[in-house]
Write an enzyme that holds these catalytic residues in place. Structure first.
Site, PDB file in Angstrom:
ATOM      1  N   PRO A   2       0.686  -1.273  -0.177  1.00 35.17           N
ATOM      2  CA  PRO A   2      -0.103   0.058  -0.119  1.00 35.17           C
ATOM      3  C   PRO A   2       0.885   1.208  -0.179  1.00 35.17           C
ATOM      4  O   PRO A   2       1.077   2.024   0.960  1.00 35.17           O
ATOM      5  CB  PRO A   2      -0.836  -0.179   1.250  1.00 35.17           C
ATOM      6  CG  PRO A   2       0.261  -0.974   2.328  1.00 35.17           C
ATOM      7  CD  PRO A   2       1.085  -1.503   1.393  1.00 35.17           C
ATOM      8  N   GLU A   3       1.021   1.742  -1.129  1.00 36.69           N
ATOM      9  CA  GLU A   3       1.358   3.236  -1.144  1.00 36.69           C
ATOM     10  C   GLU A   3       0.069   3.684  -2.169  1.00 36.69           C
ATOM     11  O   GLU A   3      -0.404   2.908  -2.751  1.00 36.69           O
ATOM     12  CB  GLU A   3       2.919   3.456  -1.740  1.00 36.69           C
ATOM     13  CG  GLU A   3       3.808   3.206  -0.510  1.00 36.69           C
ATOM     14  CD  GLU A   3       5.207   3.673  -1.022  1.00 36.69           C
ATOM     15  OE1 GLU A   3       5.417   4.613  -1.438  1.00 36.69           O
ATOM     16  OE2 GLU A   3       6.060   2.788  -0.809  1.00 36.69           O
TER      17      GLU A   3
END
Length: 274
Positions: A2-3
């Site tokens: 998750p970015e």
DNA sequence: AGCACTGTTTACAT
DNA sequence: TATGTAAACAGTGC
């Protein structure tokens, strides 16, 4: 995984499979993942609801229902997975949403850091607890070198950890912070409040460009990670510094260095970044 | 075996 | 306030 680019990739890939799907059943195997309700309350609110929209704010996914919102965060290793038929419980599966169509949405998370929050529909999304203190995304109107200059004013320390502060820039994580700094030619230990407006204008442009390119390529896949549908992103081929310790810089051949800043590995080229 | 490391965020200490 | 550290947890690699 998750970015911002990875979460956006998840959102885009999941959207055609979940929009207009009606929930028949919800199973929560790890109650602490749902922070606002116990499993029965979570179930009661969601069953019968139809997913109207799936949006994103920073690294948060926002699931829109007629009567409520669900905000989920993948943290370090959360993954969503869609199946057209019921499957036995999968390893590290913590939440399962069964749709009336027979389709199933499964949430897997080896490290169990991911979160789910349920809220009544608010007048303003930005008032909800997970979203209320977030800064500007690089794609938001108002995001600029001037904005960064203002925000960095009180930040006396190295810029790298400041780039990870979601109350200032929303969506950067450890990979893209390193890549954005390389793009801007800024050394990760340079004091945030000592960087000129001109260089911050360039940094703002780099943040937009790096994230845009990463989204176009479906995010970055490194180590064992993969995206929701089991398909790898391609941005790892575009990395200039992150994970490339001792490799020659793609621009000047100087070996890439790795240091620790605020406990996070930080990669940079000492020749290209000042 | 034991330690360092991991795409995040939070509470807590200074 | 700003910033660093440890912790939430499980797995991998040296």
């Amino acid at each position: 995984m998750p970015e911002l680019p990875e979460v956006e990739t998840v959102r885009r890939s999941l959207t055609p499979y979940v929009i207009n799907q009606t929930i028949a059943d919800v199973t929560v195997y790890l109650p602490r993942m749902v922070r606002t309700h116990d499993p029965s309350g979570f179930h009661a609110h969601l069953v019968g609801q139809t997913i109207n929209d799936l949006t994103r704010r920073g690294k948060h996914l926002i699931w829109h229902f007629p009567n409520c919102l669900m905000i989920s965060h993948l943290r370090m290793e959360g993954k969503f997975f869609v199946s057209e038929e019921s499957l036995p419980k999968m390893p590290h599966e913590h939440v399962r949403i069964q749709f009336t169509s027979g389709r199933v949405l499964i949430y897997q998370d080896v490290r169990t850091f991911g979160t789910f929050d349920l809220y009544d529909k608010p007048a303003e999304l930005s008032t909800l607890k997970p979203l209320k203190d977030l800064g500007l995304e690089p794609f938001d109107a108002g995001f600029s070198g001037a904005y960064l200059h203002d925000q960095f004013n009180t930040r006396k320390g190295p810029i790298k950890p400041v780039l990870l502060d979601q109350t200032i820039i929303l969506g950067l994580g450890n990979i893209y912070a390193d890549e954005v700094l390389f793009c801007a030619g800024i050394h990760p230990t340079r004091k945030a409040n000592k960087i000129s407006l001109k260089r911050l204008n360039n940094l703002a442009d780099c943040a937009k460009n790096v994230l845009k390119k990463a989204i176009e390529l479906g995010g970055t896949t490194i180590r064992t990670y993969e995206n929701s549908l089991g398909i790898d992103g391609l941005f790892q081929n575009e990395l200039y510094v992150h994970t490339l310790e001792n490799e020659p810089c793609r621009v000047c051949q100087t070996p890439i260095r790795r240091i620790k800043l605020s406990g996070r590995s930080t990669y940079y080229c000492k020749n290209c970044q000042h």
